[in-house]
Design a protein around this motif. Structure first.
Motif, short mmCIF file in Angstrom:
data_model
loop_
_atom_site.label_atom_id
_atom_site.label_comp_id
_atom_site.label_asym_id
_atom_site.label_seq_id
_atom_site.Cartn_x
_atom_site.Cartn_y
_atom_site.Cartn_z
N LEU A 8 0.86 -1.18 0.00
CA LEU A 8 0.00 0.00 0.00
C LEU A 8 0.89 1.23 0.00
N VAL A 9 0.60 2.21 -0.86
CA VAL A 9 1.35 3.46 -0.93
C VAL A 9 0.48 4.58 -0.38
N ALA A 10 1.04 5.39 0.52
CA ALA A 10 0.32 6.52 1.10
C ALA A 10 1.13 7.79 0.86
N ASP A 11 0.56 8.71 0.08
CA ASP A 11 1.23 9.97 -0.23
C ASP A 11 0.17 10.97 -0.67
N ASP A 12 0.22 12.19 -0.13
CA ASP A 12 -0.78 13.19 -0.50
C ASP A 12 -0.45 13.88 -1.82
N GLU A 13 0.70 13.56 -2.42
CA GLU A 13 1.06 14.10 -3.72
C GLU A 13 0.81 13.03 -4.79
N PRO A 14 -0.24 13.20 -5.61
CA PRO A 14 -0.59 12.16 -6.60
C PRO A 14 0.56 11.78 -7.52
N LEU A 15 1.35 12.75 -7.97
CA LEU A 15 2.44 12.43 -8.88
C LEU A 15 3.52 11.60 -8.19
N MET A 45 -7.28 1.90 5.13
CA MET A 45 -7.01 0.95 4.05
C MET A 45 -6.13 -0.19 4.51
N THR A 46 -5.20 0.09 5.42
CA THR A 46 -4.37 -1.00 5.97
C THR A 46 -5.23 -1.98 6.73
N GLU A 47 -6.14 -1.48 7.55
CA GLU A 47 -7.02 -2.37 8.31
C GLU A 47 -7.92 -3.18 7.39
N ALA A 48 -8.34 -2.59 6.26
CA ALA A 48 -9.24 -3.28 5.34
C ALA A 48 -8.52 -4.24 4.41
N LEU A 49 -7.31 -3.88 3.96
CA LEU A 49 -6.63 -4.65 2.93
C LEU A 49 -5.52 -5.55 3.45
N SER A 50 -5.05 -5.30 4.68
CA SER A 50 -3.97 -6.09 5.28
C SER A 50 -2.75 -6.23 4.37
N PRO A 51 -2.17 -5.13 3.91
CA PRO A 51 -0.96 -5.24 3.08
C PRO A 51 0.21 -5.75 3.91
N ASP A 52 1.19 -6.32 3.21
CA ASP A 52 2.43 -6.75 3.89
C ASP A 52 3.32 -5.57 4.19
N LEU A 53 3.26 -4.55 3.32
CA LEU A 53 4.15 -3.40 3.41
C LEU A 53 3.36 -2.13 3.13
N VAL A 54 3.61 -1.10 3.94
CA VAL A 54 3.03 0.22 3.69
C VAL A 54 4.18 1.19 3.45
N MET A 55 4.12 1.90 2.31
CA MET A 55 5.11 2.91 1.98
C MET A 55 4.50 4.27 2.28
N LEU A 56 5.07 4.96 3.26
CA LEU A 56 4.46 6.15 3.84
C LEU A 56 5.26 7.41 3.55
N PRO A 78 0.82 -6.12 12.22
CA PRO A 78 1.20 -4.87 11.57
C PRO A 78 2.06 -5.10 10.33
N PRO A 79 1.91 -4.26 9.31
CA PRO A 79 2.75 -4.39 8.12
C PRO A 79 4.14 -3.84 8.37
N ALA A 80 5.06 -4.21 7.51
CA ALA A 80 6.35 -3.53 7.48
C ALA A 80 6.11 -2.11 6.97
N VAL A 81 6.97 -1.19 7.37
CA VAL A 81 6.82 0.23 6.99
C VAL A 81 8.11 0.73 6.36
N ILE A 82 7.98 1.38 5.21
CA ILE A 82 9.09 2.11 4.58
C ILE A 82 8.62 3.55 4.40
N PHE A 83 9.42 4.50 4.85
CA PHE A 83 9.09 5.90 4.66
C PHE A 83 9.69 6.40 3.35
N VAL A 84 8.90 7.20 2.64
CA VAL A 84 9.34 7.83 1.39
C VAL A 84 9.07 9.32 1.54
N THR A 85 10.11 10.14 1.60
CA THR A 85 9.92 11.53 1.96
C THR A 85 10.95 12.43 1.31
N ALA A 86 10.63 13.72 1.24
CA ALA A 86 11.58 14.71 0.72
C ALA A 86 12.42 15.32 1.83
N PHE A 87 12.19 14.89 3.08
CA PHE A 87 12.85 15.52 4.23
C PHE A 87 13.71 14.49 4.96
#
Length: 249
Positions: A8-15, A45-56, A78-87
């Motif tokens: 599952l990918v979570a980002d408020d920037e669509p691009l 969505m994590t609770e509904a879809l149970s992904p293995d990994l969430v990219m936040l 809980p899923p594994a978590v990877i952060f994807v950020t500009a900061f």
């Protein structure tokens, strides 16, 4: 055949979300199960879809990525978590919530592939721990842990751990001047660590026996363990018998 990694990918920037999705599509054995545009949606969505990994992403409206990771840590699996950020200033906070990796935008394809490999390794280790026989049945104890830090995953030998302290839903492994957070319960660690080497002194503390240099009592009569690094560890009243047993009393 190995099951695909559900992401599952979570980002408020669509691009930005679209770029990550396109890169994931190039990696074998990865299935994108959905995208979320804010923190609250990521939790739902994590609770509904149970992904293995969430990219936040970290900077999102409502719940930020760190808050989402904390919320996800409380679900049953809980899923594994990877952060994807500009900061880059959030890296320490990210690993305090046991993130598998921390990627900077724009995401490099090779770096993403490495992060996915780390997520797979983390999930395999957790599955192996969940499926392993109980300590009593197997007659052995935990020998190592894999913990996240800024370089990825680090192997921590159980025999090298000086002490363990509880921090909410996580345990901090202290080895010399360094420490790492892992997602275990104190009860599971007490059961899994060799009692010949480790002793529980408090509901939130386990200490390696040879790391204890002595005991004293405070004015209220409570036992205090003196540790080799100069720190002191209060002994919980429920664990006073441990002190007497070590002292042969």
């Amino acid at each position: 055949m190995t099951e695909p990694l559900r992401v599952l990918v979570a980002d408020d920037e669509p691009l930005a979300a679209e770029r990550v999705a396109l890169l994931l599509d190039r990696i074998d054995g990865v299935n994108l199960v959905g995208t979320a545009g804010d923190g609250e949606a990521a939790v739902r969505m994590t609770e509904a879809l149970s992904p293995d990994l969430v990219m936040l992403d970290i900077a999102m409206p409502g719940l930020d990525g760190i808050e989402v990771a904390r919320a996800l840590s409380s679900i049953a699996q809980p899923p594994a978590v990877i952060f994807v950020t500009a900061f880059d200033q959030f890296a320490v906070a990210a690993f305090e919530v046991a993130a598998v990796d921390y990627l900077m935008k724009p995401v490099d394809p090779a770096r993403l592939a490495l992060a996915i490999d780390r997520a797979r390794a983390y999930l395999r280790q957790r599955a192996d721990e969940d499926a392993s026989p109980t300590v009593e049945a197997e007659g052995r104890y935990l020998e190592e842990f894999w913990a996240s830090d800024l370089s990825g995953l680090v192997r921590v030998a159980a025999r090298d751990i000086d002490r363990v302290s509880a921090e909410r839903d996580y345990m901090r492994l202290h080895v010399g001047a360094r420490s790492w957070l892992i997602h275990h319960s104190m009860a599971a660690l007490e059961e899994g660590l060799d009692p010949k080497l480790f002793v529980r002194l408090h509901r939130s503390a386990i200490v390696r026996r040879d790391f204890i240099t002595g005991f004293s009592r405070n004015p209220s009569g409570r036992w205090i363990a003196r540790l080799a690094d100069g720190e002191e560890q209060p002994v919980g009243r429920l664990y006073a018998d441990q002190v007497r047993a070590m002292a042969g009393r």
